[in-house]
Each structure stands twice: as C-alpha cells, then as structure tokens.
Design an enzyme around this catalytic site. Structure first.
Site, PDB file in Angstrom:
ATOM      1  N   PRO A   2       0.830  -1.201   0.000  1.00  0.00           N
ATOM      2  CA  PRO A   2       0.000   0.000   0.000  1.00  0.00           C
ATOM      3  C   PRO A   2       0.868   1.256   0.000  1.00  0.00           C
ATOM      4  O   PRO A   2       1.599   1.514   0.946  1.00  0.00           O
ATOM      5  CB  PRO A   2      -0.791  -0.121   1.298  1.00  0.00           C
ATOM      6  CG  PRO A   2      -0.721  -1.559   1.677  1.00  0.00           C
ATOM      7  CD  PRO A   2       0.588  -2.043   1.150  1.00  0.00           C
ATOM      8  N   GLU A   3       0.830   1.985  -1.082  1.00  0.00           N
ATOM      9  CA  GLU A   3       1.461   3.287  -1.142  1.00  0.00           C
ATOM     10  C   GLU A   3       0.312   4.287  -1.215  1.00  0.00           C
ATOM     11  O   GLU A   3      -0.840   3.916  -0.991  1.00  0.00           O
ATOM     12  CB  GLU A   3       2.395   3.346  -2.364  1.00  0.00           C
ATOM     13  CG  GLU A   3       3.436   2.227  -2.318  1.00  0.00           C
ATOM     14  CD  GLU A   3       4.401   2.196  -3.508  1.00  0.00           C
ATOM     15  OE1 GLU A   3       4.689   3.268  -4.050  1.00  0.00           O
ATOM     16  OE2 GLU A   3       4.851   1.104  -3.870  1.00  0.00           O
ATOM     17  N   HIS A  89      -5.534 -13.769  10.081  1.00  0.00           N
ATOM     18  CA  HIS A  89      -4.786 -12.540   9.789  1.00  0.00           C
ATOM     19  C   HIS A  89      -5.641 -11.284   9.932  1.00  0.00           C
ATOM     20  O   HIS A  89      -5.287 -10.231   9.430  1.00  0.00           O
ATOM     21  CB  HIS A  89      -4.194 -12.597   8.385  1.00  0.00           C
ATOM     22  CG  HIS A  89      -3.261 -13.749   8.196  1.00  0.00           C
ATOM     23  ND1 HIS A  89      -2.196 -13.993   9.039  1.00  0.00           N
ATOM     24  CD2 HIS A  89      -3.249 -14.738   7.278  1.00  0.00           C
ATOM     25  CE1 HIS A  89      -1.565 -15.077   8.629  1.00  0.00           C
ATOM     26  NE2 HIS A  89      -2.190 -15.552   7.572  1.00  0.00           N
TER      27      HIS A  89
END
Length: 271
Positions: A2-3, A89
DNA sequence: CAGTGGGCCTGAGTGC
DNA sequence: TGCACTCAGGCCCACT
C-alpha cells in the site's frame, strides 16, 4: 504494498459508508506494529465523523479522538455487512450495526493507533515529519526544487523517505524516476530545474493515474470492496529486471539501494 | 544534524 | 513432495 494510491483508493471506498456510523465494538486480533493506545471498549459509542488521509495514513476522525490506520506492507481494509468471523490474519475489527470495517494484515507491519487529535504527541510523532502531499495544491514546485538542492541523498531513497514528499513507495518511486529519465542513484542536489520539473510532474502523474486504476495489486492488495487494482499492468520498469524497456528495448536493470531494489532503464535514464 | 543500516513479520518463490 | 532458505518492503530507531 500500500502506497499513497492504494491508501487513497481505500479511503474513497470506506469514507461514505463509515461517515456518521456509531461504533458498537472494537475487536483486536494479534498485536500489530504499535499498540492501539486505548482500551477497545472505550471506543464503543463514538461515531465516525469522516475519513481523511495523510501520506499513507488513514485518519478515522471520530466525534472524540481519531484512529490512525497504517496498512504497512500487507494490510488491507474491507467493509463487510454483518460481523463475519475473523480469520487468522484479521487483527482489527471496527464493528457497527451496519457492518464491520476489518483490517486484514498477514505481515502485521500495519497499525491502528488511537490519538486524541493531531496535537497528541503520538500523532505528532507519526505524522509530524511527513513531507508534502504530492497531489495537493500545496505541493509547490519551488519548494520541491529547493528541497532537492538541499539534500545530499540519492534521489530514490530521498523519495522513499517521505521527508520531502509523501506517498511514493518502491513501485511509484521507480516508475516516476523512469518517466522523468532520472537514475535512482543520482544525487538529489545534482538534479537541475528542468529535470526536477520533470520528476515533479512525473510523480504527480504516476500517483494520480494509479489512483484512477484502483491502485496496484501485486500480491494481495484490494480496495475496501475487495476489488483489485490494475496499475501494475502499466509498470514500465518495476519488477521487470532483464526484460526489454517498453520504450527503447534495452534490458531493465536492477540495483540495490539500502535494502531496496531499484529498477531502471540504463538507456532512458541516463543520469 | 543528516544519512545509513537493522529489524519487525509471514507468504511466495527458489533450489536441492 | 518437502524442507530450508531468501526475498518482498514501510517505517521507526539506533548508530555513525
């Protein structure tokens, strides 16, 4: 990873559904990068006023306090109706009567941090040194160029540091440098005004286009609705070592800067 | 102070 | 097929 574009796509996906909702409960899984900083039950009863973004952080602004959410390396947020059972998760659930916002993060480099406001010491520590927002009108070429002249770092690690401008991780930094024709190893201070302008434009273009593409999905990123991004189809150099440059045909090269891989075309990025 | 390198974490990929 | 190993990388922090 994720940018900025992935975080912005996520923000757009959750902002309207979350706005005005009352938090019924917050459920934690395994520890994330940092502790939440408040007892989860203390968040029940608060409402979400709005969802903002600063760099790669999402800011869930509550009627009192806010939650800073970072997706780390492998995190994704999804909005689902009902309270589905958490998987191994899933480490953070924000439960409302209308649905659940869930942070799924296998590597747990992500974090959710409660702060009272932007002046909270913890918020200042995380957000205080962030550089300019590349897609905002406040990101001025003059400031950008001045910052480059001041740095002795190579341009690629400077981009990744987020100290001048936020949002570019490894993929978009490589792609922006390719478009600007600048090598990742070029000292920032040696970039002249013409090339600095090219990089300034390239960075904004790459990030903007990636947002429009729904982000990049390399392994498992997806937006809040579960849909994959497809910017990776437009990558010119990232992850393409040995393959021909799409512009000139030269084999794309890879080098290491710090612990990061940088991909570039030796012909299109001459200096 | 600026810059560099370590480490967190786990799934995917590689080689034997 | 299975195991051991490496790699991916955002970001804080300790160190130079």
């Amino acid at each position: 990873m994720p940018e900025l574009p992935e975080v912005e796509v996520t923000r757009r996906g959750i902002a309207s559904v979350l706005q005005g909702l009352r938090i019924e409960a917050v459920v934690l899984g395994k520890p994330l990068r940092w502790p939440l900083g408040i007892e989860p039950q203390a968040l029940a009863g608060r409402t979400v006023a709005e969802v903002q973004r600063r760099g790669k952080y999402l800011l869930l602004v509550l009627d009192a306090g806010m939650l800073l959410v970072h997706l780390g390396m492998s995190g994704s947020l999804r909005w689902r109706p009902g309270p589905p059972p958490p998987g191994p998760h899933d480490h953070f659930d924000l439960v409302t009567a209308q649905g659940t916002l869930r942070l799924h993060d296998p590597r747990r480099f992500g974090a959710v941090v409660y702060v009272q406001g932007l002046q909270d010491p913890r918020a200042r520590k995380l957000l205080g040194r962030l550089g300019a927002e590349p897609l905002s009108e406040g990101f001025l070429f003059e400031d950008w160029y001045a910052a480059l002249r001041q740095s002795r770092q190579a341009i690629k690690p400077l981009l990744l540091s987020g100290r001048v401008v936020v949002g570019a991780g490894n993929i978009y930094a490589c792609e922006a440098l390719f478009r600007a024709g600048i090598r990742p190893t070029t000292p920032a201070a040696r970039i002249g005004p013409v090339r600095a302008r090219r990089l300034y434009d390239a960075l904004r273009a790459v990030l903007g286009e990636a947002v429009d593409c729904g982000g990049t999905t390399l392994r498992n990123f997806s937006g809040a609705g579960g849909d994959a991004g497809h910017f990776q189809e437009y990558a010119q150099v990232y992850g393409r070592e040995g393959q021909p440059c799409r512009t000139c045909g030269s084999p794309v090269r890879m080098l290491r800067q710090g612990q990061r891989s940088s991909y570039y075309c030796p012909h299109c990025q001459r200096a």
